[in-house]
Write a protein that holds these residues in place. Structure first.
Motif, mmCIF file in Angstrom:
data_model
loop_
_atom_site.group_PDB
_atom_site.id
_atom_site.type_symbol
_atom_site.label_atom_id
_atom_site.label_comp_id
_atom_site.label_asym_id
_atom_site.label_seq_id
_atom_site.Cartn_x
_atom_site.Cartn_y
_atom_site.Cartn_z
ATOM 1 N N ARG A 59 0.823 -1.211 0.000
ATOM 2 C CA ARG A 59 0.000 0.000 0.000
ATOM 3 C C ARG A 59 0.855 1.258 0.000
ATOM 4 N NH1 ARG A 59 -3.047 -2.905 4.206
ATOM 5 N NH2 ARG A 59 -4.862 -3.860 3.221
ATOM 6 N N LYS A 60 1.927 1.230 0.782
ATOM 7 C CA LYS A 60 2.812 2.394 0.835
ATOM 8 C C LYS A 60 3.461 2.623 -0.535
ATOM 9 C CE LYS A 60 3.799 4.936 3.558
ATOM 10 N NZ LYS A 60 3.385 6.350 3.761
ATOM 11 N N ASN A 61 3.913 1.539 -1.168
ATOM 12 C CA ASN A 61 4.519 1.682 -2.497
ATOM 13 C C ASN A 61 3.522 2.232 -3.497
ATOM 14 O OD1 ASN A 61 6.987 0.712 -1.632
ATOM 15 N ND2 ASN A 61 6.509 -1.417 -2.158
ATOM 16 N N ILE A 62 2.288 1.691 -3.447
ATOM 17 C CA ILE A 62 1.252 2.199 -4.352
ATOM 18 C C ILE A 62 0.944 3.657 -4.041
ATOM 19 C CG2 ILE A 62 -1.200 1.999 -4.936
ATOM 20 C CD1 ILE A 62 -0.880 -1.039 -4.513
ATOM 21 N N GLU A 63 0.881 3.966 -2.755
ATOM 22 C CA GLU A 63 0.598 5.347 -2.347
ATOM 23 C C GLU A 63 1.659 6.307 -2.877
ATOM 24 O OE1 GLU A 63 -0.070 5.835 1.877
ATOM 25 O OE2 GLU A 63 1.028 7.725 1.818
ATOM 26 N N LEU A 64 2.940 5.894 -2.746
ATOM 27 C CA LEU A 64 4.033 6.751 -3.226
ATOM 28 C C LEU A 64 3.988 6.905 -4.738
ATOM 29 C CD1 LEU A 64 6.933 5.410 -0.960
ATOM 30 C CD2 LEU A 64 5.692 7.572 -0.718
ATOM 31 N N LYS A 65 3.701 5.783 -5.434
ATOM 32 C CA LYS A 65 3.629 5.865 -6.901
ATOM 33 C C LYS A 65 2.456 6.726 -7.341
ATOM 34 C CE LYS A 65 5.752 1.344 -7.741
ATOM 35 N NZ LYS A 65 5.530 -0.046 -8.208
ATOM 36 N N LEU A 66 1.312 6.541 -6.660
ATOM 37 C CA LEU A 66 0.139 7.347 -6.998
ATOM 38 C C LEU A 66 0.373 8.830 -6.720
ATOM 39 C CD1 LEU A 66 -2.885 5.183 -5.800
ATOM 40 C CD2 LEU A 66 -2.371 5.899 -8.124
ATOM 41 N N LYS A 106 3.153 10.394 -6.783
ATOM 42 C CA LYS A 106 4.024 10.945 -7.837
ATOM 43 C C LYS A 106 3.251 11.110 -9.141
ATOM 44 C CE LYS A 106 8.429 10.168 -10.170
ATOM 45 N NZ LYS A 106 7.895 10.449 -11.501
ATOM 46 N N ALA A 107 2.438 10.047 -9.459
ATOM 47 C CA ALA A 107 1.680 10.111 -10.705
ATOM 48 C C ALA A 107 0.645 11.222 -10.675
ATOM 49 C CB ALA A 107 1.009 8.772 -10.966
ATOM 50 N N LEU A 108 -0.006 11.367 -9.531
ATOM 51 C CA LEU A 108 -1.051 12.378 -9.423
ATOM 52 C C LEU A 108 -0.498 13.788 -9.461
ATOM 53 C CD1 LEU A 108 -3.317 10.686 -6.721
ATOM 54 C CD2 LEU A 108 -3.808 10.968 -9.154
ATOM 55 N N ASP A 109 0.730 13.943 -8.974
ATOM 56 C CA ASP A 109 1.359 15.258 -9.045
ATOM 57 C C ASP A 109 1.590 15.671 -10.488
ATOM 58 O OD1 ASP A 109 1.354 15.542 -6.346
ATOM 59 O OD2 ASP A 109 3.407 14.823 -6.057
ATOM 60 N N ASP A 110 1.823 14.675 -11.358
ATOM 61 C CA ASP A 110 2.137 14.967 -12.758
ATOM 62 C C ASP A 110 0.956 14.759 -13.692
ATOM 63 O OD1 ASP A 110 5.251 13.246 -12.202
ATOM 64 O OD2 ASP A 110 4.754 15.351 -11.864
ATOM 65 N N SER A 111 -0.161 14.300 -13.128
ATOM 66 C CA SER A 111 -1.267 13.890 -13.995
ATOM 67 C C SER A 111 -2.453 14.812 -13.862
ATOM 68 C CB SER A 111 -1.680 12.466 -13.642
ATOM 69 O OG SER A 111 -2.812 12.100 -14.377
ATOM 70 N N ALA A 112 -3.204 14.880 -14.948
ATOM 71 C CA ALA A 112 -4.399 15.723 -14.950
ATOM 72 C C ALA A 112 -5.622 14.977 -14.429
ATOM 73 C CB ALA A 112 -4.679 16.216 -16.372
ATOM 74 N N ASP A 113 -5.493 13.644 -14.262
ATOM 75 C CA ASP A 113 -6.671 12.884 -13.831
ATOM 76 C C ASP A 113 -6.598 12.541 -12.348
ATOM 77 O OD1 ASP A 113 -5.724 9.520 -14.930
ATOM 78 O OD2 ASP A 113 -4.595 11.108 -13.925
ATOM 79 N N ARG A 114 -6.203 13.509 -11.532
ATOM 80 C CA ARG A 114 -6.039 13.297 -10.093
ATOM 81 C C ARG A 114 -7.324 12.754 -9.451
ATOM 82 N NH1 ARG A 114 -2.759 15.514 -6.020
ATOM 83 N NH2 ARG A 114 -3.792 15.605 -3.999
#
Length: 589
Positions: free
Chosen positions: A134-141, A143-151
């Motif tokens: 969960r922590k790994n997914i949270e960290l990846k999300l 990072k992805a959400l910071d760069d993504s328009a579909d937050r």
């Protein structure tokens, strides 16, 4: 701070624990040792301020955090650690079984919340693994959400779907299912709910490993996705439990085809890496509007699923009127037990145990009795199973101890020597981390010497939680408490259980004693059990002795102690003492 050696910190799994109770810390250490076959290390600190020091000196896979520490307590601990160490998975392990606190902990940065009352080696190991995922997914999300328009879309998916199987989770299911029930109410239609899990999933996990278990869950989810209709909604509730709610139905029979498709989907074995696993499911089915609410619908389907498991050869069970009457009776019992405790409706009877070796030493078994003002007499066989996994079971145990304290005091006043009072407890109590400390505190508060108490567990119950029961029993035996294995010989018997679990007494099940004077096979079996038990330094008790012929045979076979209606029926304290004194006078006379 308890620092392990540098060699130990080179183990595959290294964890930090913040816990000020040494006994709880030691139990967690033992569970980790068991879960990872010794390939793990645990550093334990007793104060919040020591966590930073430990994290600066070593890298840990996760932190196991007690919510209440001597120098700081509360949800702020989780928040601060989450902010200071954003890469560190945090599991809250606490004695507080508080759903609101659990939700708040997860909101504030914890990856999981475990209750000390329910944790086992398997649950702890799985929680640690999932916390890291969960922590790994949270960290990846993040990072992805910071760069993504579909937050917003990503957050919604994370909130609605199970991360392991990608199926809808419990929260999403509840929302859709309630909407379906409202639609059924408006249109006067039926809805079926199917509750199912994987048979022998724990055995599969233990045999092939947790990675294979996770792979199996993903494969089960994939098969479900291609088997159910588009109009049906299937979700993973957690562990190996899944649930499906159908679209609106005109007749109950419409669900038969769906059930058959589900069973056919699991006829072929599952290939996980190099392992070919034969996987089957048990299904329980309940219908709306037979059950008016989603909560009741889930309970009925769950009840039906366990009925299917009991039958084994029938993989599907539909909730019936007979099951409904049992369910209703259980609900009545559960709702009245709290009031019964408040009104002191529970009493304790004692059945004397006879020892020919020490006839002057008093022994008896404590037996709960309940005369409910609403339900009348309720058998322990009915009310104990209803509450054995709830906090109410401990309240019932305290009732038994209070009566036992009175009995011991009365016997002491009469200068009657006491060998032991036997008290029944459940394996769920012994498997609960705080129970042994609570029990010893109760004994001290009531002034009961621990060596006068023998706790009895049924073999069937103990086998379910053998490993953690063993560690708890060890602790309590060192404090002076004795243990007996009850109902030995009922079909769960295994020599391994006698070797693995430290006990002092073996109680033969009454089925072995019934008409033993006429059954030579039972005589041979009992003789073998007694011989084996004596070689293991165990005393053997025969219960259920009804007549002199049975007693004479059991005595010839070398049994140590005897219990049954032939000697005495269960009776209240005052009557028990009067009968005991009369028997002593007769012997003297």
């Amino acid at each position: 701070m308890n620092i392990v050696s540098s060699n130990q910190l080179l183990q595959s799994h290294t964890y930090l624990m913040a816990e000020d109770n040494p006994a709880d810390a030691e139990l967690v250490r033992e569970m980790l040792e068991q879960a990872f076959d010794g390939d793990c290390a645990l550093v334990c600190v007793g104060r919040f301020c020591d966590i930073n020091t430990a994290l600066k000196n070593h890298h840990f896979e996760a932190l196991i955090l007690d919510m209440n520490l001597p120098d700081r307590s509360g949800i702020k601990n989780v928040m601060e650690l989450g902010e200071d160490y954003p890469d560190l998975p945090i599991i809250v392990l606490t004695g507080q079984d508080d759903q609101a606190l659990a939700v708040e902990s997860l909101k504030r940065g914890a990856q999981d919340y475990l209750s000390k009352n329910q944790v086992t080696p398997e649950i702890l190991a799985r929680s640690l693994r999932y916390a890291q995922e969960r922590k790994n997914i949270e960290l990846k999300l993040r990072k992805a959400l910071d760069d993504s328009a579909d937050r917003n879309q990503q957050l919604e998916k994370m909130a609605r779907y199970d991360f392991l199987t990608s199926l809808p989770n419990r929260s999403y299911f509840d929302s859709v299912a309630n909407r379906t029930l409202r639609s059924a109410l408006r249109t006067n239609k039926l809805v079926a709910l199917l509750y199912f899990d994987i048979n022998n999933f724990k055995k599969i996990n233990d045999s092939f490993g947790h990675a294979a278990g996770d792979g199996l869950l993903r494969e089960v989810a994939d098969r479900l996705k291609v088997t159910v209709r588009e109009s049906d909604f299937v979700a993973r509730l957690g562990g190996d439990e899944f649930v499906l709610i159908t679209d609106l139905l005109d007749e109950k029979q419409e669900v038969y085809r769906l059930v058959n498709r589900l069973l056919e989907a699991f006829e072929k074995p599952v290939q996980i890496d190099i392992h070919q696993i034969q996987c089957s499911i048990s299904i329980g089915v309940a219908f709306y509007p037979d059950a008016k609410t989603l909560e009741l619908l889930m309970k009925q389907a769950d009840c039906a699923m366990y009925e299917a498991k009991e039958k084994r050869h029938v993989p599907v069970c539909f909730f019936t009127q007979q099951m409904e009457s049992i369910y209703t009776r259980n609900m009545e019992i559960e709702s009245n037990i709290k009031e019964g405790l408040k009104l002191n409706e529970f009493n304790v009877y004692y059945q004397q145990i006879v020892s020919l070796e020490n006839p002057a030493m008093f022994q008896a078994e404590a037996l709960l009795r309940w005369h409910s003002s609403h339900l009348g007499m309720v058998s322990p066989a009915e009310f104990i199973p209803v509450v054995e996994n709830s906090p109410l079971i401990n309240q019932l145990t305290t009732v038994v101890l209070r009566y036992t304290s009175r009995l011991i005091q009365s016997l002491n006043d009469l200068s009657i020597n006491i060998e032991r009072i036997k008290i029944n407890v459940t394996a769920s109590q012994i498997a609960s981390l705080p129970f042994c400390k609570q029990f010893m505190d109760w004994l001290e508060k009531l002034g009961i010497p621990p060596d006068l108490i023998c706790l009895e567990l049924t073999e069937r119950e103990m086998v379910k939680n053998a490993s953690i029961c063993r560690s708890q029993i060890d602790i309590m035996r060192r404090a002076g408490v004795y243990f007996a294995l009850d109902d030995f010989g009922t079909g769960y018997s295994s020599i391994t259980h006698l070797l693995e679990v430290p006990i002092d007494y073996l109680k033969l099940d009454r089925s072995l004693i019934d008409r033993i004077d006429l059954n030579e096979r039972n005589q041979a079996l009992v003789a073998g059990i007694i011989e084996m038990a004596h070689r293991l330094n165990l005393k053997v008790i025969a219960e259920g002795i009804e007549c002199e012929r049975e007693f004479e045979i059991i005595k010839q076979l070398g049994c140590d102690q005897y219990q049954g209606y032939y000697f005495a029926r269960p009776m209240p304290i005052d009557e028990l003492i009067c009968q005991y004194l009369r028997a002593l006078k007769e012997k003297v006379g």
